[in-house]
Design an enzyme around this catalytic site. Structure first.
Site, PDB file in Angstrom:
ATOM      1  N   GLN A  48      18.600  -5.519  -2.018  1.00 12.66           N
ATOM      2  CA  GLN A  48      17.511  -4.551  -1.896  1.00 12.66           C
ATOM      3  C   GLN A  48      18.012  -3.115  -1.808  1.00 12.66           C
ATOM      4  OE1 GLN A  48      14.895  -5.735   1.324  1.00 12.66           O
ATOM      5  NE2 GLN A  48      14.277  -7.585   0.253  1.00 12.66           N
ATOM      6  N   TYR A  77      16.474  -2.422  -7.839  1.00 14.83           N
ATOM      7  CA  TYR A  77      16.070  -3.639  -8.567  1.00 14.83           C
ATOM      8  C   TYR A  77      14.560  -3.901  -8.466  1.00 14.83           C
ATOM      9  CZ  TYR A  77      21.028  -4.774  -9.005  1.00 14.83           C
ATOM     10  OH  TYR A  77      22.354  -4.736  -9.316  1.00 14.83           O
ATOM     11  N   GLU A 108      -1.012  -8.391  -7.229  1.00 13.86           N
ATOM     12  CA  GLU A 108      -1.993  -9.082  -6.392  1.00 13.86           C
ATOM     13  C   GLU A 108      -1.996  -8.516  -4.976  1.00 13.86           C
ATOM     14  OE1 GLU A 108      -2.235 -13.480  -6.585  1.00 13.86           O
ATOM     15  OE2 GLU A 108      -2.403 -13.349  -4.409  1.00 13.86           O
ATOM     16  N   ALA A 130       2.035 -11.727  -9.174  1.00 13.84           N
ATOM     17  CA  ALA A 130       1.491 -12.429  -7.999  1.00 13.84           C
ATOM     18  C   ALA A 130       2.405 -12.147  -6.803  1.00 13.84           C
ATOM     19  CB  ALA A 130       1.384 -13.924  -8.273  1.00 13.84           C
ATOM     20  N   CYS A 131       3.666 -12.558  -6.912  1.00 13.46           N
ATOM     21  CA  CYS A 131       4.641 -12.276  -5.852  1.00 13.46           C
ATOM     22  C   CYS A 131       5.849 -11.591  -6.468  1.00 13.46           C
ATOM     23  CB  CYS A 131       5.144 -13.579  -5.229  1.00 13.46           C
ATOM     24  SG  CYS A 131       3.968 -14.296  -4.122  1.00 13.46           S
TER      25      CYS A 131
HETATM   26  N1  ACO Z   1      12.869   1.663   3.518  1.00  9.42           N
HETATM   27  C1  ACO Z   1      12.448   2.768   2.864  1.00  9.42           C
HETATM   28  N2  ACO Z   1      12.193   2.788   1.536  1.00  9.42           N
HETATM   29  C2  ACO Z   1      12.356   1.643   0.873  1.00  9.42           C
HETATM   30  C3  ACO Z   1      12.787   0.436   1.490  1.00  9.42           C
HETATM   31  C4  ACO Z   1      13.035   0.478   2.873  1.00  9.42           C
HETATM   32  N3  ACO Z   1      13.473  -0.595   3.501  1.00  9.42           N
HETATM   33  N4  ACO Z   1      12.871  -0.534   0.559  1.00  9.42           N
HETATM   34  C5  ACO Z   1      12.497   0.023  -0.609  1.00  9.42           C
HETATM   35  N5  ACO Z   1      12.195   1.338  -0.406  1.00  9.42           N
HETATM   36  C6  ACO Z   1      11.758   2.303  -1.406  1.00  9.42           C
HETATM   37  C7  ACO Z   1      12.977   2.818  -2.158  1.00  9.42           C
HETATM   38  O1  ACO Z   1      13.509   3.957  -1.575  1.00  9.42           O
HETATM   39  C8  ACO Z   1      12.410   3.078  -3.521  1.00  9.42           C
HETATM   40  O2  ACO Z   1      11.736   4.292  -3.566  1.00  9.42           O
HETATM   41  P1  ACO Z   1      12.393   5.601  -4.299  1.00  9.42           P
HETATM   42  O3  ACO Z   1      12.795   5.134  -5.668  1.00  9.42           O
HETATM   43  O4  ACO Z   1      11.246   6.558  -4.322  1.00  9.42           O
HETATM   44  O5  ACO Z   1      13.535   6.000  -3.456  1.00  9.42           O
HETATM   45  C9  ACO Z   1      11.324   2.016  -3.663  1.00  9.42           C
HETATM   46  O6  ACO Z   1      10.967   1.624  -2.350  1.00  9.42           O
HETATM   47  C10 ACO Z   1      11.809   0.811  -4.435  1.00  9.42           C
HETATM   48  O7  ACO Z   1      13.107   0.481  -4.062  1.00  9.42           O
HETATM   49  P2  ACO Z   1      13.947  -0.595  -4.883  1.00  9.42           P
HETATM   50  O8  ACO Z   1      15.367  -0.525  -4.449  1.00  9.42           O
HETATM   51  O9  ACO Z   1      13.652  -0.440  -6.329  1.00  9.42           O
HETATM   52  O10 ACO Z   1      13.253  -1.931  -4.368  1.00  9.42           O
HETATM   53  P3  ACO Z   1      13.941  -3.236  -3.760  1.00  9.42           P
HETATM   54  O11 ACO Z   1      14.912  -3.829  -4.721  1.00  9.42           O
HETATM   55  O12 ACO Z   1      14.411  -2.966  -2.395  1.00  9.42           O
HETATM   56  O13 ACO Z   1      12.689  -4.224  -3.747  1.00  9.42           O
HETATM   57  C11 ACO Z   1      10.792  -5.221  -2.779  1.00  9.42           C
HETATM   58  C12 ACO Z   1      11.426  -3.900  -3.236  1.00  9.42           C
HETATM   59  C13 ACO Z   1      10.712  -6.190  -3.954  1.00  9.42           C
HETATM   60  C14 ACO Z   1       9.374  -4.947  -2.280  1.00  9.42           C
HETATM   61  C15 ACO Z   1      11.694  -5.794  -1.635  1.00  9.42           C
HETATM   62  O14 ACO Z   1      11.639  -4.917  -0.545  1.00  9.42           O
HETATM   63  C16 ACO Z   1      11.328  -7.188  -1.177  1.00  9.42           C
HETATM   64  O15 ACO Z   1      11.626  -8.159  -1.845  1.00  9.42           O
HETATM   65  N6  ACO Z   1      10.680  -7.292  -0.010  1.00  9.42           N
HETATM   66  C17 ACO Z   1      10.338  -8.591   0.590  1.00  9.42           C
HETATM   67  C18 ACO Z   1       9.251  -9.266  -0.201  1.00  9.42           C
HETATM   68  C19 ACO Z   1       8.047  -8.371  -0.393  1.00  9.42           C
HETATM   69  O16 ACO Z   1       7.559  -7.745   0.537  1.00  9.42           O
HETATM   70  N7  ACO Z   1       7.546  -8.330  -1.647  1.00  9.42           N
HETATM   71  C20 ACO Z   1       6.365  -7.589  -2.026  1.00  9.42           C
HETATM   72  C21 ACO Z   1       5.148  -8.342  -1.629  1.00  9.42           C
HETATM   73  S1  ACO Z   1       3.679  -7.719  -2.396  1.00  9.42           S
HETATM   74  C22 ACO Z   1       3.534  -8.675  -3.801  1.00  9.42           C
HETATM   75  O17 ACO Z   1       4.191  -9.661  -3.886  1.00  9.42           O
HETATM   76  C23 ACO Z   1       2.582  -8.274  -4.899  1.00  9.42           C
END
Ligand code: ACO
Ligand code: ZN
Length: 493
Positions: free
Chosen positions: A360, A364, A386, A351-352
């Site tokens: 980040q 993770y 979702e 969901a979230c």
């Molecule tokens: N800029 C560019 N690329 C990014 C960024 C960024 N700021 N953040 C993540 N990425 C890319 C990474 O490079 C990686 O891709 P790669 O493996 O091909 O290099 C991929 O996204 C995942 O990166 P992680 O380090 O594994 O992810 P992270 O721990 O940063 O978490 C998350 C991703 C959960 C979406 C985080 O950004 C977050 O919590 N954001 C705020 C809340 C949010 O938007 N949640 C998602 C809502 S949708 C839903 O809930 C279903």
């Protein structure tokens, strides 16, 4: 050019260039950026405090909205909106230090946030709208996302990386379109939405509110909030609030926090540890929203600070929460989590999902996503997150889907159908199809779609393997899907 005296009374709703300060690669940069004024504070003639304006930058994610001084505004290029009140100061109360006007709905459209162009879709040069199933009506997003990367360092304020980009990304300002559709917020409506749609999307007036919390202190980190979260009103006057890393209780001062820590005995999330990896020190904890309401409500309040359009505040009963922690000799520290409906009518398996900003971009997010699919594999189901996804959510999912599908194709030398890929990975056939299209792995050949693994894709996969990232080891996951009776699934008060 307007004088400040002429401008201030009609500032709310006006659009004008604002001198925006961004931190790019550790360096401060300034540029003029078109913005809309959402609110103004301390506009009393005799106030000791300077006037400040809460601005929303057009084309940027709402998490970049901020208070700026008068000196940051270019009053020679002001444009007023059609519906704008011409007598703002009298129309709203203007107590010192309080926000005096807050139009509930920001402009239509779906401005993007900033992302360094490294998402898988971008990497493969494919339209982004090719990859996510279009189950609900959503705005066009087939352009490159952009983002402010916000990452806190120990006891450091959040840094910001930003550069303009022409993209519309779902979730950038998701939930703001169709502003008139719905503008009352009631517990009943929320419950109904959860029951009927399984959606955690909140009322528009709620999501459009101003950022109310400045910073949170959690363990050794201080982090800037991105969005509004319904913490007690008095918290919005404070420079920072303090959160217990273990029970997620929030308090308003360091002294109160000390008192809390002296009483709080929790050293890990209050649930069952269903996964532990001694090498990476990562654990996962399963928590039933109905059994740990207080903790889960605290968690939802915390995650709302970083999630614009999705999350719920008090009705946590219909959800299970999976918390990821990292352990040391003090305890298990919160890194991120995802929630999952106990019963999803649309087969959502998340969901979230959230990684706290201070953790980040360290992989993770993809660990959380992998974990959610490992659960789906045990359930022998396919699942999808979702919708709508945020910009960062979309990036992370795209990247996970691409990695996982390429890995499987590589393993089976391309000899897998979409159905088989789906069975192997628990990713839905829709998500697989979109990913294959995005990676340009699907070709139409003699009336049939065939999967074609190119040299470039294989190299991409080999490079990925070489990165040797931490992954979830299914052998360390000890979990049986929780079962709920019909009466347990009947939520209410
Ligand atoms: N800029 C560019 N690329 C990014 C960024 C960024 N700021 N953040 C993540 N990425 C890319 C990474 O490079 C990686 O891709 P790669 O493996 O091909 O290099 C991929 O996204 C995942 O990166 P992680 O380090 O594994 O992810 P992270 O721990 O940063 O978490 C998350 C991703 C959960 C979406 C985080 O950004 C977050 O919590 N954001 C705020 C809340 C949010 O938007 N949640 C998602 C809502 S949708 C839903 O809930 C279903
Ligand atoms: Zn505590």
């Amino acid at each position: 050019m307007l004088s400040p005296e002429e401008f201030i009374p009609q500032a709310v709703g006006a659009r004008l260039p604002v001198n925006k300060v961004s931190v790019v690669n550790g360096e401060e940069q300034q540029h003029w950026q078109k913005a809309e004024i959402l609110s103004i504070r301390n506009d009393e003639p005799n106030s000791k405090h300077p006037v400040e304006f809460y601005v929303h930058y057009e084309g940027f994610n709402k998490r970049l909205d901020e208070w700026v001084p008068l000196s940051a505004l270019d009053l020679s290029k002001v444009k007023f909106g059609k519906t704008q009140k011409k007598s703002a100061p009298n129309a709203v109360p203007g107590a010192k230090g309080t926000t005096v006007a807050a139009p509930p709905v920001t402009p239509s459209g779906n401005p993007a946030s900033r992302v360094e162009g490294s998402g898988s879709g971008a990497a493969f040069g494919v339209p982004h709208n090719a990859i996510v199933p279009q189950k609900r009506k959503r705005p066009d997003r087939d352009r490159t996302p952009s983002e402010k990367q916000s990452q806190a360092t120990p006891m450091d304020t959040t840094s910001e990386q930003a550069s303009q980009d022409a993209g519309n990304v779902e979730g950038g300002e998701g939930g703001e379109e169709g502003g008139e559709e719905e503008d009352t917020f009631s517990k009943e409506k929320e419950l109904e939405k959860l029951r009927v749609g399984g959606s955690m999307t909140q009322c528009l007036t709620e999501v459009a509110r101003l950022k109310n919390i400045n910073k949170i202190v959690m363990g050794k980190y201080e982090v800037e909030a991105w969005y509004f979260s319904p913490y007690p009103e008095e918290f919005s006057q404070l420079p920072r609030i303090y959160l217990c890393e273990f029970c997620l209780e929030a308090v308003g001062s360091a002294r109160q926090f000390e008192r809390h820590r002296a009483k709080c005995t929790l050293r890990h999330p209050p649930g069952n540890e269903i996964y532990r990896d001694e090498q990476s020190h990562i654990s996962f904890w399963e928590i039933d929203g109905k059994r740990q309401r207080q903790y889960c409500r605290n968690l939802c309040l915390l995650s709302k600070l970083f999630l614009d359009h999705k999350t719920l505040y008090y009705d946590v009963d219909p959800f299970m929460f999976y918390i990821m922690t990292s352990s040391d000799n003090v305890g298990h520290h919160f890194l991120g989590y995802f929630s999952k409906e106990k019963h999803s009518s649309e087969d959502y398996n998340v969901a979230c999902i959230l990684t706290l900003p201070q953790h980040q971009r360290m992989g993770y997010g993809k660990l959380l996503i992998q974990f959610s699919y490992e659960l789906s594999k045990i359930e022998k189901k396919t699942g999808s997150p979702e919708k709508p996804l945020s910009d960062l959510g979309l990036l992370s999912y795209r990247s996970y889907w691409a990695d996982t599908i390429l890995e499987k194709l590589y393993e089976y030398k391309g000899e897998l159908s979409i159905q088989e890929l789906s069975e192997e990975t628990s990713i839905t056939p829709d998500d697989i199809m979109h990913t294959l299209q995005a990676l340009d792995l699907i070709k139409y050949y003699r009336g049939l779609y065939v999967i074609y693994l190119s040299q470039g894709n294989m190299q991409h996969h080999e490079k990925n393997v070489a990165k040797n990232r931490t992954r979830i080891d299914p052998a360390k996951l000890h979990w049986t899907p929780p079962k709920f009776t019909a009466s347990q699934l009947r939520y209410g008060y």
